[in-house]
Motif scaffolding. Structure first.
Motif, short mmCIF file in Angstrom:
data_model
loop_
_atom_site.label_atom_id
_atom_site.label_comp_id
_atom_site.label_asym_id
_atom_site.label_seq_id
_atom_site.Cartn_x
_atom_site.Cartn_y
_atom_site.Cartn_z
N ARG A 1 -11.01 150.48 13.58
CA ARG A 1 -9.90 149.53 13.48
C ARG A 1 -10.17 148.53 12.37
O ARG A 1 -11.30 148.14 12.13
CB ARG A 1 -9.71 148.77 14.80
N LYS A 2 -9.10 148.10 11.72
CA LYS A 2 -9.19 147.07 10.69
C LYS A 2 -8.13 146.01 10.92
O LYS A 2 -7.02 146.32 11.36
CB LYS A 2 -9.02 147.67 9.29
N ARG A 3 -8.49 144.79 10.57
CA ARG A 3 -7.52 143.69 10.63
C ARG A 3 -7.01 143.40 9.23
O ARG A 3 -7.79 143.29 8.28
CB ARG A 3 -8.18 142.44 11.21
N PHE A 4 -5.70 143.27 9.11
CA PHE A 4 -5.04 142.92 7.86
C PHE A 4 -4.42 141.53 8.01
O PHE A 4 -3.65 141.28 8.95
CB PHE A 4 -3.94 143.92 7.52
N ASP A 5 -4.75 140.63 7.09
CA ASP A 5 -4.08 139.34 6.95
C ASP A 5 -3.16 139.44 5.74
O ASP A 5 -3.58 139.92 4.68
CB ASP A 5 -5.09 138.22 6.72
N LEU A 6 -1.92 138.98 5.88
CA LEU A 6 -0.93 139.15 4.81
C LEU A 6 -0.23 137.83 4.53
O LEU A 6 0.05 137.05 5.45
CB LEU A 6 0.09 140.22 5.20
N TRP A 7 0.09 137.63 3.24
CA TRP A 7 0.78 136.43 2.79
C TRP A 7 2.07 136.83 2.07
O TRP A 7 2.06 137.77 1.25
CB TRP A 7 -0.10 135.64 1.82
N VAL A 8 3.14 136.12 2.35
CA VAL A 8 4.43 136.45 1.73
C VAL A 8 4.33 136.24 0.22
O VAL A 8 3.53 135.44 -0.26
CB VAL A 8 5.57 135.57 2.31
N PRO A 9 5.14 136.96 -0.55
CA PRO A 9 5.11 136.79 -2.01
C PRO A 9 5.34 135.34 -2.42
O PRO A 9 6.18 134.64 -1.85
CB PRO A 9 6.26 137.69 -2.48
N GLY A 10 4.52 134.90 -3.36
CA GLY A 10 4.68 133.55 -3.89
C GLY A 10 3.86 132.50 -3.20
O GLY A 10 3.80 131.35 -3.67
N ARG A 11 3.18 132.84 -2.08
CA ARG A 11 2.34 131.84 -1.41
C ARG A 11 1.17 131.46 -2.31
O ARG A 11 0.45 132.34 -2.80
CB ARG A 11 1.83 132.38 -0.08
N PRO A 12 0.92 130.17 -2.52
CA PRO A 12 -0.22 129.76 -3.36
C PRO A 12 -1.54 130.26 -2.78
O PRO A 12 -1.71 130.36 -1.57
CB PRO A 12 -0.14 128.23 -3.31
N ALA A 13 -2.46 130.57 -3.68
CA ALA A 13 -3.74 131.11 -3.27
C ALA A 13 -4.51 130.15 -2.37
O ALA A 13 -5.32 130.58 -1.54
CB ALA A 13 -4.57 131.47 -4.49
N GLN A 14 -4.27 128.85 -2.52
CA GLN A 14 -5.01 127.88 -1.70
C GLN A 14 -4.49 127.83 -0.26
O GLN A 14 -5.13 127.21 0.60
CB GLN A 14 -4.95 126.48 -2.33
N ASP A 15 -3.35 128.44 0.02
CA ASP A 15 -2.85 128.51 1.39
C ASP A 15 -3.60 129.62 2.11
O ASP A 15 -3.28 130.81 1.98
CB ASP A 15 -1.35 128.79 1.41
#
Length: 285
Positions: free
Chosen positions: A197-211
């Protein structure tokens, strides 16, 4: 990366109050329309796609050790690290099964040693025959069957470019990970868990890298496939010893963005071209 297993009865996986949709037996046209279209793209977990795949029955640490153990693979402490070493594949698979082994005496890694660069499908076409995502994924990349075209033909070279540069098997023990990143050349990606099993964390397009807090999280189980649309940054951590299969693709939903990067980032596609000896020779000054 820490995570808890999702409720197997749940229809969706969630994080930060949002959800990742799950679909069974979706068509390629429905995937394009509902999940990959610009402006409304979203990741989706697919079930049922791997039903009948020989890979799900055949691929294992033991099978790879017995069949391909004499090969050498690149290992690193995380995808993107410059801490790279080549080791025998059989020895590495022994380490995956027992991470207490000293894989590289005298060498240090921040995390368990990871093999994220094995792309064997040109040299071992039998592996490419063990899976098929075309039922769901409309892919405008050159088809693998073109490798059988006349030796040195443009069709054969481009098919090798795709298989060597856009398709991989990721293998490693629990604790291996890939930091937050965007996939290459504005492609979409499909990611299938063969085992572990693997966990994926995802960020919506355009989210700043520091978030740092992800917008979505999901634990991918064996036999499940996660589709990640272009522009969605993601990080991945293995919760168990695992074999993962992944590929990048483009079609009508992202073709303009893909070709724009082909023209504006020649160093990226040329780096992939250098993985094909015949193309590397043509690129040499």
């Amino acid at each position: 990366m820490s995570a808890t297993s999702p409720n197997p009865q749940a229809s969706e996986a969630s994080a930060q109050g949002q959800t990742i949709a799950r679909r069974n037996r979706i068509s390629a046209s429905d995937l394009n329309r509902a999940f990959l279209s610009r402006g409304s793209s979203q990741p989706v977990v697919l079930t049922g796609l791997t039903d009948g795949w020989p890979a799900m029955e055949r691929w294992s640490f033991d099978h790879f050790a017995k069949t391909y153990g004499d090969e050498r693979v690149i290992v690193t402490d995380f995808l993107g690290s410059k801490n790279l070493h080549k080791v025998g594949f059989g020895r590495y698979l022994d380490y995956v099964r027992d991470p207490s082994l000293d894989l590289l005496p005298g060498k240090q890694a921040k995390t368990p040693w990871y093999s994220p660069y094995w792309s064997p499908f040109v040299d071992h076409p039998e592996l490419a025959a063990d899976f098929d995502v075309s039922e769901v994924v409309e892919n405008w990349m050159p088809d693998a069957s073109a490798i059988e075209a006349s030796d040195g033909s443009s069709e054969a070279l481009m098919a090798q470019w795709v298989l060597r540069g856009f398709s991989w098997l990721f293998i490693g023990p629990a604790g291996t990970y890939t930091p937050r990143h965007l996939d290459t050349l504005n492609t979409h990606a499909w990611n299938t868990q063969i085992c572990g099993r693997k966990r994926f964390d995802l960020w919506v397009p355009g989210r700043p890298a520091q978030d740092e807090t992800p917008d979505l999280q999901v634990v991918l189980e064996p036999g499940e496939t996660l589709i990640i649309p272009m522009g969605w940054a993601h990080a991945v951590g293995a919760l168990e010893a695992s074999i993962s299969l992944t590929g990048n693709f483009f079609n009508a939903t992202n073709s303009a963005a893909f070709f724009r990067t082909i023209y504006t980032q020649p160093e990226v596609w040329q780096a992939k071209a250098r993985l094909v000896p015949a193309l590397k020779a043509q690129l040499a000054p």
